[in-house]
Design a protein around this motif. Structure first.
Motif, PDB file in Angstrom:
ATOM      1  N   ARG A 139       5.718   8.396  -5.945  1.00  6.86           N
ATOM      2  CA  ARG A 139       4.386   7.793  -6.021  1.00  6.86           C
ATOM      3  C   ARG A 139       4.400   6.341  -5.535  1.00  6.86           C
ATOM      4  N   LEU A 140       5.526   5.665  -5.753  1.00  8.09           N
ATOM      5  CA  LEU A 140       5.640   4.288  -5.252  1.00  8.09           C
ATOM      6  C   LEU A 140       5.930   4.267  -3.752  1.00  8.09           C
ATOM      7  N   ASN A 158       3.212   3.395  -1.458  1.00 12.33           N
ATOM      8  CA  ASN A 158       2.914   1.970  -1.342  1.00 12.33           C
ATOM      9  C   ASN A 158       3.810   1.274  -0.313  1.00 12.33           C
ATOM     10  N   LYS A 174       3.969  12.111  -2.399  1.00 13.04           N
ATOM     11  CA  LYS A 174       4.103  12.458  -3.818  1.00 13.04           C
ATOM     12  C   LYS A 174       4.754  13.825  -3.999  1.00 13.04           C
ATOM     13  N   ASN A 197       1.827   2.331 -13.937  1.00 17.54           N
ATOM     14  CA  ASN A 197       1.599   1.943 -12.545  1.00 17.54           C
ATOM     15  C   ASN A 197       2.399   2.810 -11.573  1.00 17.54           C
ATOM     16  N   GLY A 242       0.687   5.842  -9.237  1.00 22.67           N
ATOM     17  CA  GLY A 242       0.860   5.339  -7.880  1.00 22.67           C
ATOM     18  C   GLY A 242       0.095   4.053  -7.615  1.00 22.67           C
ATOM     19  N   SER A 243      -0.094   3.246  -8.660  1.00 18.92           N
ATOM     20  CA  SER A 243      -0.898   2.024  -8.506  1.00 18.92           C
ATOM     21  C   SER A 243      -0.157   0.950  -7.727  1.00 18.92           C
ATOM     22  N   GLY A 244       1.153   0.909  -7.900  1.00 19.26           N
ATOM     23  CA  GLY A 244       1.957  -0.123  -7.253  1.00 19.26           C
ATOM     24  C   GLY A 244       2.825  -0.829  -8.285  1.00 19.26           C
TER      25      GLY A 244
END
Lengths: 502, 502
Positions: free
Chosen positions: A383-384, A387, A403, B337, B341-343
């Motif tokens: 998920r990261l 970014n 993902k 986060n 997947g917010s960062g």
């Protein structure tokens, strides 16, 4: 506590309940078999699988229906599949109330049994200084067999407790203690690949922890191969694995000899690749003629269909293609890559290119010997990764594609790992003809008043909570994201019960 | 299992053993007090701290030295500090064999008690679709008090079991069940901030889960404030907290009214900020006149020295400066986060700018109610942050600086959180005059043969292993990177024993 080895051999048994596995990667599938019976024969092989069995749990009928502990439904299934009821030693029922299920045992494609005592210790180091500061001093202690016995006993017990039925171990450079690790795996009943670590390069290995020469390294590798094959000739449980630590730790003579040995003896191979940028620069400097890190291994015939490469964080596209061409596999070790600040392995890209991928705990770069934790971390870093890719110009859709779903992460932890180790026809999912490597998973059901039960039960039940309305897929997700060793109640390898906390 | 509330009030007690805390952020310090005694008075306040006490564990001397369960060393300390031995009810000894220590209780600066049943469920969603798919349907069920009782009882028990002695809770929009959450905290003895969630915006909140109007939202907030203050007038244990969910969920009338209420009633405030890029775009569209996300809260007087802002992943520099100017705090929720997947929140940057930072579990965006897990994840993502920053052109030294050490992560989990909540003079470290909010931590010592002990003990002892040569700093690191609720053996809040699994 592990049962004694004397618990095998056994007779036929049936396993009953809900069976969940992830037999397909594309599309990612969580396959649920309810009210099912799996018959396991005397060799630990699955003889039949029946789902939606009628009258499966009708124990209440006391007028003869539950002869030998089997219900009428169970006996019907046994007879239907050509077995005799009298030959069935027991019916092992798991979670018929919806709180549990049978799941394939985990396949850990990369860990260092010798590094267990350093679990959780890495400071703020990255790979190369971590090796110097933490790892080499620790591994050098395995010249002592009593030290090795203490650590390896616990290492095998710990991974089994966490549901790992197959484990690819790095030991150390010491052949005697490596043999001991293999013996302990056999004794405790874990399926394993055991590798004596090869490192003979004077420029990169410290004086106190280095093999004398390429010849010495080869000879002690051969000695370990012979020891393991003398005890398990067909490699039914434990197999030797050729283990050059990583390219920089080995002389070219050693890499060449190990490649030849693997070919001559049809041995699997494990090593590290492209974990850290400093390491990659070092490889480039030491092997300028090989073109790339993957190219080094290929040059020495170490990139084979039976090779498992740990990490693969920073591979170039050409390397990915080379690895796929050779049929080699990647062990993704997300927790280790996070802890040592190595980066994030682009698993989706590897899968898109058709590379086999499994998960590794990589203790002690990784701080947990649990493949369940590795699956969770694989989900998290995927998920990261979006970014990261966004910074490189990836589209929103591409970010989304990075993902990994629950089904995909659990596939990597089971069947994906089995594919990496060449065991996909034996373990990693539930199919007739495959071996019974399985774990019984149980989650807590929160009572109506919400309070915890008594202290004893609380200690054993773990922290995953079911509230009564979860689908099987949701229960599996809760297990993956929140579960721990407390949720693994029984573990079987090749039909043998190797762990029981029920 | 929680002790009954009748266990308080109590008399004076002394706590004995090794005490470890992180009282200083710069330089990050793990402070270890060995052979120490902490005296806690009838109000739960620390009366004295003595370290390197002589004859502390001399129980063997049977000729009168251990009157009343206190050794000579303990009695000497008590008398030296002006207490009478007869007034000391008990000596609670923790881990004198080196396997354990007393540590400050954790301060969770951000979690949603109502979302506990969804722990581990988020699919592949990101913030805005996660709210619609998972969260609003779940929270809407809290109109039922019996449902609320089941979930909130378990939520408070669970956080306490994980060593959380202070918790900042979001409830739901329902005032009655929010009051119940506050009551449960008082009953179980957890220090808490309890907020009724405010959301009255028709454009962003679903019909089935929205307050009728800004007035209705304000009135029910006031009702909760009054309820909590009627039971705990001075906020000694539980305090109300103004809780606009986040800017997009509230009308401007509501935000203005809540800012005014917080000012009039001297109330703390909690909300979310800059978690997700879609959310930030929505805020910009809804509040174009405010200049920035932080500017929205500032416009409505919601950016105060008692405000805690969760996430802060994507703040602009001017917003960081504004938050620092206003003395507001950030709750870093790394697991959430990552999962959504917010960062990655740039914690080092916030600390460099002098912003107060604590940790939040953010259940159920985060899949664990453990602050120990949050500390571990804070360490992990800080190591990946360097890789992000490198893509933006950061130097190797800057990348290295992103990393948070064990001492820093545990500071954030204890004293940092206390600073966020305005409690730094009461809890978060061990100082005379502060209150006794503490946990007893224990790790397993691996026996010489390496094997696990019997099943019963195994169940309770957890997975962190000490091999006998670890320093205190290494034990603390192992706990942070590998520990879980099994390692938290006793938990005290304000002197009261609220959890005991010893």
């Amino acid at each position: 506590m592990s049962p004694s080895p004397s618990s095998s051999p056994f007779r036929k048994r049936i396993f009953v309940g809900t069976f969940i596995h992830t037999p397909i990667l594309s599309p990612p599938t969580i396959s649920v078999l309810e009210n099912a019976v799996v018959g396991v024969d005397e060799r630990g092989v699955i003889g039949f699988i029946e789902e939606q069995v009628q009258e499966l749990y009708d124990w209440d009928n006391e007028d003869g229906d539950s002869v030998d502990g089997l219900t009428k439904g169970m006996r019907n299934v046994v007879v239907k599949n050509g077995w005799e009821v009298k030959d069935v030693e027991e019916a092992v029922v798991g979670g018929y109330d919806g709180s549990g299920w049978w799941f394939p045992g985990f396949v850990d494609t990369h860990t260092h049994a010798s590094q267990l005592p350093n679990t959780g210790l890495f400071g703020t180091t990255t790979l190369l200084d971590w090796l110097e500061t933490y790892t080499f001093p620790l591994e050098s202690r395995f010249s002592s067999l009593s030290h090795a016995r203490r650590v390896y006993s616990r290492a095998v017990t710990s991974t089994i407790c966490h549901g790992t039925t197959t484990c690819a171990y790095y030991a150390t450079i010491h052949p005697e203690s490596t043999n001991l690790l293999a013996d302990i795996c056999m004794e405790k009943g874990q399926r394993a690949f055991v590798g004596k670590v090869c490192m003979d390069c004077k420029d990169t290995c410290p004086d106190y922890y280095r093999e004398e020469s390429a010849e010495a390294s080869l000879e002690s590798t051969k000695a370990v191969v012979q020891h393991i094959r003398s005890k398990d000739p067909k490699g039914e449980l434990v197999q030797p694995i050729v283990t050059p630590r990583f390219a920089p730790s080995c002389t070219k003579a050693s890499l060449a000899a190990l490649g030849q040995l693997a070919e001559d003896e049809s041995l699997p191979i494990q090593t590290h690749i492209s974990e850290n940028k400093g390491e990659i620069a070092l490889v480039k400097q030491m092997f300028p003629e090989c073109g790339s890190y993957a190219g080094v291994y290929d040059s020495f015939h170490l990139l084979t269909p039976r090779t498992v490469l740990a990490h693969a964080v920073h591979l170039h596209d050409a390397e990915v293609k080379l690895i796929q061409d050779r049929g080699s596999a990647v062990s993704h070790c997300p927790l280790s890559n996070t802890s040592l600040g190595s980066g994030i392995c682009p698993v989706r890209k590897l899968l898109d290119h058709g590379v086999k991928v499994g998960l590794g705990t990589d203790v002690s770069g990784g701080g947990s010997c649990s493949l369940l934790t590795a699956a969770r971390e694989a989900s998290g870093v995927s998920r990261l990764l979006g970014n990261f890719e966004e910074l490189k110009g990836a589209s929103a859709r591409d970010m989304e594609r990075m993902k990994l779903s629950v089904a995909e992460c659990l596939y990597l932890a089971t069947k994906g790992g089995a594919e990496c180790m060449g065991l996909e026809k034996k373990v990693g999912s539930f199919e007739v003809g495959m071996e019974w490597d399985a774990q019984l998973v149980r989650l807590e059901s929160v009572p109506e008043d919400g309070d915890k039960d008594g202290e004893g039960e609380q200690a054993n039940e773990g922290i995953v909570q079911c509230w009564g309305n979860e689908s099987w897929e949701e229960k599996v997700a809760k297990w993956m994201y929140c579960g721990d060793d407390r949720n693994t109640r029984k573990v079987y390898v090749k039909g043998r019960l190797v762990h029981d906390r029920s």
